[in-house]
Design a protein around this motif. Sequence first.
Motif, PDB file in Angstrom:
ATOM      1  N   ASP A  17      10.948   8.038  -4.130  1.00  0.00           N
ATOM      2  CA  ASP A  17      10.088   9.148  -3.413  1.00  0.00           C
ATOM      3  C   ASP A  17       8.669   8.584  -3.625  1.00  0.00           C
ATOM      4  OD1 ASP A  17      12.301  10.719  -3.154  1.00  0.00           O
ATOM      5  OD2 ASP A  17      11.902  11.629  -4.990  1.00  0.00           O
ATOM      6  N   VAL A  18       8.404   7.370  -3.383  1.00  0.00           N
ATOM      7  CA  VAL A  18       7.100   6.512  -3.310  1.00  0.00           C
ATOM      8  C   VAL A  18       6.926   5.980  -1.914  1.00  0.00           C
ATOM      9  CG1 VAL A  18       5.672   4.537  -3.791  1.00  0.00           C
ATOM     10  CG2 VAL A  18       7.029   5.837  -5.734  1.00  0.00           C
ATOM     11  N   ASP A  19       6.067   6.859  -1.016  1.00  0.00           N
ATOM     12  CA  ASP A  19       5.957   6.415   0.317  1.00  0.00           C
ATOM     13  C   ASP A  19       5.331   5.120   0.509  1.00  0.00           C
ATOM     14  OD1 ASP A  19       6.981   8.971   1.174  1.00  0.00           O
ATOM     15  OD2 ASP A  19       5.156   9.959   0.988  1.00  0.00           O
ATOM     16  N   ILE A  20       5.717   4.223   1.310  1.00  0.00           N
ATOM     17  CA  ILE A  20       5.083   2.894   1.476  1.00  0.00           C
ATOM     18  C   ILE A  20       4.392   2.912   2.928  1.00  0.00           C
ATOM     19  CG2 ILE A  20       5.547   0.462   1.955  1.00  0.00           C
ATOM     20  CD1 ILE A  20       8.260   0.807   0.168  1.00  0.00           C
ATOM     21  N   TYR A  21       2.945   2.661   2.596  1.00  0.00           N
ATOM     22  CA  TYR A  21       2.232   2.748   4.134  1.00  0.00           C
ATOM     23  C   TYR A  21       2.388   1.430   4.527  1.00  0.00           C
ATOM     24  CZ  TYR A  21       0.552   7.198   1.966  1.00  0.00           C
ATOM     25  OH  TYR A  21       0.533   8.357   1.408  1.00  0.00           O
ATOM     26  N   GLU A  48       0.829  -1.213   0.172  1.00  0.00           N
ATOM     27  CA  GLU A  48      -0.006  -0.069   0.089  1.00  0.00           C
ATOM     28  C   GLU A  48       0.760   1.306   0.030  1.00  0.00           C
ATOM     29  OE1 GLU A  48      -3.426   2.095   2.654  1.00  0.00           O
ATOM     30  OE2 GLU A  48      -2.777  -0.096   3.121  1.00  0.00           O
ATOM     31  N   THR A  49       0.836   2.132  -1.091  1.00  0.00           N
ATOM     32  CA  THR A  49       1.674   3.324  -1.136  1.00  0.00           C
ATOM     33  C   THR A  49       0.912   4.417  -1.418  1.00  0.00           C
ATOM     34  OG1 THR A  49       1.902   3.057  -3.596  1.00  0.00           O
ATOM     35  CG2 THR A  49       3.402   1.371  -2.469  1.00  0.00           C
ATOM     36  N   SER A  50       1.771   5.495  -1.496  1.00  0.00           N
ATOM     37  CA  SER A  50       1.090   6.920  -1.835  1.00  0.00           C
ATOM     38  C   SER A  50       0.734   6.875  -3.329  1.00  0.00           C
ATOM     39  CB  SER A  50       2.193   8.010  -1.606  1.00  0.00           C
ATOM     40  OG  SER A  50       3.301   7.690  -2.064  1.00  0.00           O
ATOM     41  N   ASP A  51       1.626   6.126  -4.186  1.00  0.00           N
ATOM     42  CA  ASP A  51       1.255   6.150  -5.650  1.00  0.00           C
ATOM     43  C   ASP A  51       1.383   4.974  -6.231  1.00  0.00           C
ATOM     44  OD1 ASP A  51       0.968   6.749  -8.345  1.00  0.00           O
ATOM     45  OD2 ASP A  51       2.381   8.559  -8.480  1.00  0.00           O
ATOM     46  N   ASP A  52       0.200   4.068  -6.320  1.00  0.00           N
ATOM     47  CA  ASP A  52       0.496   2.656  -6.532  1.00  0.00           C
ATOM     48  C   ASP A  52       0.650   2.742  -8.134  1.00  0.00           C
ATOM     49  OD1 ASP A  52      -0.080   1.769  -3.936  1.00  0.00           O
ATOM     50  OD2 ASP A  52      -1.896   0.959  -4.378  1.00  0.00           O
ATOM     51  N   THR A  78       2.490   4.884 -10.074  1.00  0.00           N
ATOM     52  CA  THR A  78       4.047   5.041 -10.049  1.00  0.00           C
ATOM     53  C   THR A  78       4.827   3.825  -9.573  1.00  0.00           C
ATOM     54  OG1 THR A  78       3.641   7.337 -10.121  1.00  0.00           O
ATOM     55  CG2 THR A  78       5.771   6.373  -9.553  1.00  0.00           C
TER      56      THR A  78
END
Length: 302
Positions: free
Chosen positions: A274-278, A229-233, A235
């Motif tokens: 720079d993709v955030d991983i939740y 689960e990321t901020s921009d799946d 990308t």
Amino acid sequence: MNNYIVETNQLSKDFSGEVAVNQLSIHIRKNEIYGFLGPNGAGKSTAMKMLLGLLQPSHGSIKLFGKTFNSNQISLLSNVGSLIEEPSYYANLTGYENLEIIQKLLKLPKRNIDEVLKIVKLFDQKDKLVKNYSLGMKQRLGIALAIVKFPKLLILDEPTNGLDPAGIQEIRELIKSLPQKYDMTIIVSSHILSEIEQMATTVGIVNHGQLLFEGHLSDLEEDEKYLFETSDDVTAKRILMFNGFNLDDNKKLIINDNNKDNIATAIRLLVENDVDIYQVCMIRRSLEDVFLDMTGREGSVL
């Protein structure tokens, strides 16, 4: 050369146009506990009755102990014991007397009676009337009646039906002991996956009379996958696919890989871009889910 104790080829049975068993080809090796698994009404009992000569196949063939069944039926069945649907016994006789009838009919050694009573743990209740037996004791007597001739092949149809958890465990442990101790090959049917999972060495899964799978249950277990689960799946998917990762073809970001080093690499790649991983979660369909998808979720098979 194979060493199949039971082999069927395109075995079929229909009743007035309704197909109960459809081109069933199964292969059972010596000393296996073969779990015949499927929902109620899947055709298990019908197939077992054909193996015992109680029903005539509409099509197909059966081999027992490497020999064609039709031409050698009587001699082959002398090495087969069975418990189909529920035990048959004389309720007003003792457990010992019930076994004695079979012993005399088949001209077996009298010592077989005491031996099987000990195997099924009824020796201390052998002089008790069967009508006073508990359900579990009656089921164990049914197995004793099936094995009193110490057959090479034992066929058991839903042997734990109606038993409480303690009774189920007793029957299960008894069945598991028979191949090694008494050189028996066993076919045991059930609609309960967990029962077969704890007993069988090989499994045949049937539904609507057809064989869907034959082999080890472990072969059905799916490998682990990882859900990101990321901020921009969008990308994240593009980055991972560019770097050779195998992704599930759905809306969620799922990596088809159970190698933890590869998952760590995927995390590092996304962070560096720079993709955030939740969160990252391991997922795997349970054996029950795989089985229910094969047989249809209307079946009571957990």
